[in-house]
Design a protein around this motif. Structure first.
Motif, mmCIF file in Angstrom:
data_model
loop_
_atom_site.group_PDB
_atom_site.id
_atom_site.type_symbol
_atom_site.label_atom_id
_atom_site.label_comp_id
_atom_site.label_asym_id
_atom_site.label_seq_id
_atom_site.Cartn_x
_atom_site.Cartn_y
_atom_site.Cartn_z
ATOM 1 N N VAL A 550 -6.806 -2.203 -1.861
ATOM 2 C CA VAL A 550 -7.122 -0.773 -1.828
ATOM 3 C C VAL A 550 -8.372 -0.492 -2.650
ATOM 4 O O VAL A 550 -9.293 0.217 -2.203
ATOM 5 C CB VAL A 550 -5.928 0.053 -2.356
ATOM 6 C CG1 VAL A 550 -6.345 1.496 -2.649
ATOM 7 C CG2 VAL A 550 -4.777 0.039 -1.359
ATOM 8 N N VAL A 553 -11.630 -1.901 -0.913
ATOM 9 C CA VAL A 553 -12.156 -1.074 0.171
ATOM 10 C C VAL A 553 -12.734 0.227 -0.388
ATOM 11 O O VAL A 553 -13.749 0.738 0.098
ATOM 12 C CB VAL A 553 -11.058 -0.781 1.212
ATOM 13 C CG1 VAL A 553 -11.609 0.086 2.333
ATOM 14 C CG2 VAL A 553 -10.513 -2.069 1.784
ATOM 15 N N GLU A 554 -12.080 0.756 -1.430
ATOM 16 C CA GLU A 554 -12.583 1.985 -2.048
ATOM 17 C C GLU A 554 -13.971 1.760 -2.647
ATOM 18 O O GLU A 554 -14.861 2.613 -2.509
ATOM 19 C CB GLU A 554 -11.614 2.455 -3.127
ATOM 20 C CG GLU A 554 -12.048 3.761 -3.791
ATOM 21 C CD GLU A 554 -11.229 4.086 -5.029
ATOM 22 O OE1 GLU A 554 -11.100 5.273 -5.363
ATOM 23 O OE2 GLU A 554 -10.739 3.140 -5.678
ATOM 24 N N GLN A 563 -7.010 5.878 3.487
ATOM 25 C CA GLN A 563 -6.262 4.628 3.537
ATOM 26 C C GLN A 563 -4.770 4.925 3.621
ATOM 27 O O GLN A 563 -4.295 5.925 3.088
ATOM 28 C CB GLN A 563 -6.542 3.779 2.291
ATOM 29 C CG GLN A 563 -8.010 3.417 2.098
ATOM 30 C CD GLN A 563 -8.199 2.399 0.998
ATOM 31 O OE1 GLN A 563 -7.517 1.378 0.965
ATOM 32 N NE2 GLN A 563 -9.131 2.670 0.091
ATOM 33 N N VAL A 768 -3.791 7.431 -1.614
ATOM 34 C CA VAL A 768 -3.386 6.559 -0.517
ATOM 35 C C VAL A 768 -2.121 7.121 0.119
ATOM 36 O O VAL A 768 -1.160 7.461 -0.570
ATOM 37 C CB VAL A 768 -3.135 5.126 -1.029
ATOM 38 C CG1 VAL A 768 -2.675 4.234 0.121
ATOM 39 C CG2 VAL A 768 -4.393 4.560 -1.666
ATOM 40 N N VAL A 783 -8.435 2.898 7.090
ATOM 41 C CA VAL A 783 -7.912 1.629 6.587
ATOM 42 C C VAL A 783 -6.394 1.653 6.672
ATOM 43 O O VAL A 783 -5.759 2.607 6.206
ATOM 44 C CB VAL A 783 -8.327 1.384 5.124
ATOM 45 C CG1 VAL A 783 -7.915 -0.021 4.679
ATOM 46 C CG2 VAL A 783 -9.820 1.608 4.936
ATOM 47 N N HIS A 785 -2.993 -0.695 5.766
ATOM 48 C CA HIS A 785 -2.393 -1.858 5.113
ATOM 49 C C HIS A 785 -0.946 -1.973 5.609
ATOM 50 O O HIS A 785 -0.175 -1.014 5.490
ATOM 51 C CB HIS A 785 -2.386 -1.698 3.592
ATOM 52 C CG HIS A 785 -3.723 -1.343 3.006
ATOM 53 N ND1 HIS A 785 -4.618 -2.295 2.539
ATOM 54 C CD2 HIS A 785 -4.324 -0.135 2.795
ATOM 55 C CE1 HIS A 785 -5.699 -1.687 2.072
ATOM 56 N NE2 HIS A 785 -5.547 -0.380 2.212
ATOM 57 N N HIS A 844 -10.557 -0.806 9.346
ATOM 58 C CA HIS A 844 -10.008 -1.928 8.575
ATOM 59 C C HIS A 844 -8.514 -2.047 8.829
ATOM 60 O O HIS A 844 -7.777 -1.062 8.725
ATOM 61 C CB HIS A 844 -10.235 -1.723 7.075
ATOM 62 C CG HIS A 844 -11.686 -1.653 6.683
ATOM 63 N ND1 HIS A 844 -12.432 -2.757 6.366
ATOM 64 C CD2 HIS A 844 -12.520 -0.588 6.568
ATOM 65 C CE1 HIS A 844 -13.663 -2.392 6.062
ATOM 66 N NE2 HIS A 844 -13.751 -1.076 6.177
#
Length: 973
Positions: A550, A553-554, A563, A768, A783, A785, A844
């Motif tokens: 995290v 990417v930030e 995200q 997030v 993004v 995850h 992503h």
């Protein structure tokens, strides 16, 4: 920016302009009169019931520019009625006619996702009235002004209500919105949408289809909603009556989005287009034909928790054998209600259910088959008693909203013809979520289907637990003769790398059977960023890896709010949320609402108001406002228990007992003052509103904190307050006790999941987003995850059905056994969930898994990972991790001085091993909760008390007759 936020902004601007002209902001009547003058409207007051009001309390006539309002004694109440109509004038087009039920400016802008509001708030009419109510409240008392009065002028809700004359609940709701919900920064209010659409011939071709049933297969990110809007607009452009267009979908989110988009594109016609969920449409039919269904015009709607509580009330009369739980008989009721709901999804009533079960019994050739038949017969009996209880209360449940109108229309050709005539053009969104009941209802109203237009994606069918089946997509051509099928071909959401990844998964999915091959081109093209797989040793390592990813990417320029972490289960989400917050990464995640610390504080406050044992004092005393030591809590709780009355009555004297520290005495005096004058008959909403807005500065202090974690605590409190405004339709006792009982039941039966949704007003925070894959349907993030990609985690294990349906109930099962159909349905849903998770990502996509279980055993990778070609997905060797900071909060020890005569039993040790915290509260502080008293537990306790009395009497030489006479009064006999 949310449409309601735009409406509030426009109302606040109107208020500010009037104040700038010299209008008193605390005078509601002056505000509405000033706006009427500015808008060049005519104001007319008529007696209540006057024919000119057309049965309404207030109305707006567009042609003459006149607002008509009934005469009321309360000037502020009249101002609220007028402000509601001003909302229609400013944000809607056409005339309006608003009943008493429509006008309630105190209504929350986002209803709690429980009960009737889950269904009815997304009809076109209800949406318009909600918008007008929100406008009225913001116009009469803008949030910024309410915040100023409360924080700067130190005015509580009661003081503001008294000064303005506005209803107290309106003031309370506005203060909670102003203090607990985060305000949107200007740069977030006007963000451009992520997707840029180009002309799309596949969308235009689908929207223009006519004269035969039509199915559009729309893969992820292909502009499905945009195409639905195009379809409606094309019908309107050809002269179709807006009232003849019926737009159905399955989620409130989708219904709300469609309503807003169509209202923006066709503001004059939109109010007459029926847009809503299948259940909202069913409710509309139930109300329209209530007399044929032997119901009241507005029957009570029972959600699952209401239904379970209703069964719990008649639990002693239920013929439980196979489904008897001697430890806690109510536990099985959740599965019983699920089985009944599943039967209604298949349009199977109690008579048909029993017939299928009897057929199983006749065919049984083994003990296992005989027991399976007996279980189904038991459910059939419970189903019949359930329906009797529901009828006795004049209510319906969610399954009834589809089943009862469907069966009614099928049996009455005259009603069927009337509904067909009213809804001549039918548009169905999310067709893959249609179950048998919804499908039959659709066939009834669509007839030959020549004006039926549906869109969906079988690979996103993730609601199979409620009977949804992707087979409906594949069988569309068989269900409707001469049906045509087409598909959208351009993905506007993701990069080509991500599109290729989830398309590669589609080939392996059972839901792809009978569908057109998925072939998508990404409008965004390639990005040179490949999806990744990151492997770790342990679950804790996986959390560290997600945190590092995290931040990585930030640091590359992607804000946290873009995200998302998508998990298969809520349990893992909670662990990841704690891990990220401990590492300084803010998250948008409420988790289990009733387990949050700030909500448990409020539950303890409620408990203290009605509990004679004062078990909530331990938690309330630990709040910073009181800061009671454990020793003071112990002394005070002993006193309150001895007083044997609800705690508020004993708090005043508790501050004066011996053994308290001076600080403890002062704190208890403050606590007593906070509860002073609050009646035991108050509702939970009234008590907490008074406590937070009039007696303490807790809401104020929460509003002044800037950290996102603190803002989410305030949001959780807002969500809880939103929940307590809605009272359960069943149960007994004081209102506060009923609220507490309902909370216990929701937690015990895991029925509180809908309350985990983050309110729309908080979604702009730079944090997030954490959610389950189920909750992510229809959303997208830059993004994504996805953790937990191991066997038994994702896909999850098939636990089977605790109350399996009778053989033959599920029509789509064909020749499959109940067990085999359940397993196939589970497997297909898990595949669809994986597909949905991958396709939420725009740029992503990162997948995670841990090699070892907590016990040290190895964890095998998810079989889904084998579906991803190595040419598309990059394995990251030695992925980075973000360890827990050295100064992170950790548990601390509490010194306990044990009395010399204290005895420790094996049960004490067993409790300590299970839950040390509960042991501490129960056996050290002497605080202990008790189970909810039900009819069953009262009967159980009474019988055991009787046995003890008889035993004691016989030992004392007393005869049986004399013993019964002596014990009767004590047992209430």
């Amino acid at each position: 920016m949310d449409s309601l936020e735009l409406i509030r902004d426009s109302a606040a601007i109107m208020h500010s302009k009037l104040v700038a002209k010299g209008v008193d902001p605390l005078d509601p009547d002056a505000l509405v009169q000033g706006s009427i003058q500015d808008l060049d409207l005519v104001m007319t007051f008529l007696p209540k019931g006057d024919a000119g009001l057309k049965g309404a309390r207030a109305l707006f006539d567009d042609q003459s520019g006149t607002i008509c309002c009934e005469i009321t004694e309360n000037v502020a109440e009249r101002a609220a009625l007028i402000a509601h109509e001003l909302g229609h004038v400013c944000i809607h087009s056409g005339s309006t006619n608003c009943s008493g039920d429509d006008i309630d400016p105190s209504r929350s802008m986002e209803a709690a996702p429980v009960g009737l509001q889950r269904v009815e708030d997304y009809g076109a009419h209800e949406r318009r009235e909600l918008q007008a109510n929100i406008f009225a409240r913001e116009f009469l008392l803008p949030r910024s002004f309410a915040r100023h009065l409360h924080i700067d002028k130190r005015m509580g809700a009661t003081a503001i209500a008294n000064r303005t004359g506005l209803p107290k609940n309106l003031v309370r709701q506005q203060l909670f919105d102003a203090l607990l919900l985060p305000s949107q920064a200007p740069d977030h209010k006007h963000e451009e949408p992520a997707n840029t659409f180009a002309p799309d011939s596949s969308q235009d071709r689908a929207a223009a289809h006519r004269e035969s049933p039509f199915q559009l297969q729309a893969g992820p990110g292909t502009g499905k909603t945009r195409t639905v809007v195009k379809r409606v607009l094309s019908l309107l452009s050809e002269g179709a009556d807006p009232a003849s267009i019926l737009v159905l979908t399955f989620s409130n989110r989708a219904a709300g989005e469609l309503s807003e988009r169509i209202a923006t594109a066709a503001p004059d016609a939109a109010p007459r287009v029926w847009i809503g969920t299948f259940h909202a449409f069913g409710l509309d039919l139930v109300r329209r034909y209530h007399d044929r269904l032997q119901l009241s015009p507005n029957p009570s709607l029972f959600d699952r928790s209401d239904a379970i509580e209703m069964l719990e009330e008649i639990l002693p009369t239920l013929p439980l054998v196979h489904y008897r739980n001697l430890w806690d008989p109510a536990m099985v009721l959740r599965d019983v209600v699920t089985a009944i709901g599943r039967a209604k999804d298949e349009l199977v009533d109690p008579i048909r259910y029993r017939a299928l079960a009897l057929g199983m019994e006749e065919r049984a050739g083994s003990d296992d088959e005989r027991i399976a038949a007996e279980k189904c017969l038991e459910i059939a009996q419970l189903y019949d008693l359930y329906e009797q209880a529901m009828r006795g209360r004049g209510g319906v449940d969610f399954g009834d909203l589809i089943m009862r109108p469907t069966l009614l229309l099928e049996a009455n050709q005259d009603l069927q013809a009337a509904v067909k005539l009213r809804h001549r053009h039918i548009v169905v969104d999310e067709y893959q979520d249609v179950n048998r009941a919804s499908g039959r209802l659709l066939k009834v109203i669509a007839g030959d289907g020549k004006r039926l237009w549906v869109v969906g994606d079988s690979r996103q069918s993730i609601y199979r637990f409620r009977g949804a089946s992707s087979a409906n997509m594949a069988e569309f051509g068989n269900d409707f003769a001469d049906a045509k099928t087409d598909q959208l071909s351009i993905n506007y959401r993701s990069t080509q790398e991500i599109v290729d990844t989830f398309v590669s998964v589609a080939w392996h999915m059972g839901a792809s059977g009978g569908m057109l091959p998925l072939a998508l081109t990404a409008m965004r093209g390639r990005s040179s960023v490949s999806p990744q797989i990151r492997r770790y040793e342990t679950l804790d390592d996986e959390i560290e890896g997600i945190a590092a990813s995290v931040r990585e990417v930030e640091s590359a320029g992607m804000p946290l709010r873009k995200q998302a972490v998508l998990c298969r289960t809520n349990g893992r989400l909670n662990e990841i949320a704690s891990g990220l917050e401990a590492r300084g990464i803010p998250v948008l995640h409420l988790g289990s609402l009733f387990e949050r610390e700030e909500v448990r504080d409020l539950l303890a406050i409620l408990s203290l108001a009605v509990d004679p044992f004062a078990d909530g004092l331990g938690r309330v005393g630990a709040m910073p406002r009181y800061n009671l030591s454990l020793q003071d809590v112990y002394c005070a709780s002993l006193h309150l228990r001895a007083a044997n009355q609800p705690s508020p009555g004993g708090l005043a004297t508790a501050s004066k007992i011996s053994g308290l520290s001076s600080q403890g005495s002062d704190s208890l005096a403050i606590l007593a003052q906070d509860f002073d004058g609050i009646a035991a008959t108050s509702s939970a909403w009234d008590l907490l509103s008074t406590y937070l807005l009039d007696r303490t500065d807790l809401a104020c202090s929460m509003s002044l904190r800037d950290a996102i974690t603190d803002k989410m605590r305030a949001v959780a409190v807002w969500q809880f307050l939103n929940f307590v405004r809605d009272q359960s339709r069943v149960g007994w006792g004081l209102p506060i006790q009923r609220t507490l009982d309902r909370v216990r039941q929701l937690v015990l039966l895991a029925e509180e999941r809908d309350l985990r949704q983050v309110p729309a007003a908080a979604l702009h925070l730079n944090a997030v987003r954490l959610m389950t894959v189920h909750g992510s349907k229809g959303l997208e993030f830059e993004v994504v995850h996805v953790p937990g990609l191991t066997v038994a985690s994702f896909p999850s294990s098939n636990r089977g059905q605790r109350c399996p349906p009778p053989q033959g109930m599920i029509e789509s099962a064909g020749t499959l056994s109940v067990a085999d159909e359940g397993k196939q349905s589970h497997d297909h849903e898990e595949e669809c969930l994986f597909f949905v998770a991958l396709s939420r990502a725009r740029t992503h996509l990162r997948l995670y898994l841990a090699r070892r279980q907590p016990n040290g055993n190895n964890r095998s990778p998810s079989p889904f990972l084998d579906w991803l070609p190595s040419s598309l997905v990059r394995e990251v060797g030695h992925p980075s991790r973000l360890p827990l900071p050295a100064d992170a909060a950790r548990s601390c020890s509490i010194a306990v001085h044990r009395a010399a005569d204290r005895h420790v039993t094996d049960s004490h040790l067993s409790l300590y091993e299970k839950c040390p915290r509960r042991f501490f509260y129960t056996h050290v502080l002497g605080l202990g909760g008790k189970r909810k008293t039900t009819a069953f537990s009262q009967t159980h306790d009474c019988i055991y008390d009787l046995i003890r009395w008889l035993s004691d009497a016989r030992q004392g030489g007393e005869g049986k007759q004399a013993a019964l006479v002596s014990c009767g009064p004590s047992l209430g006999i």
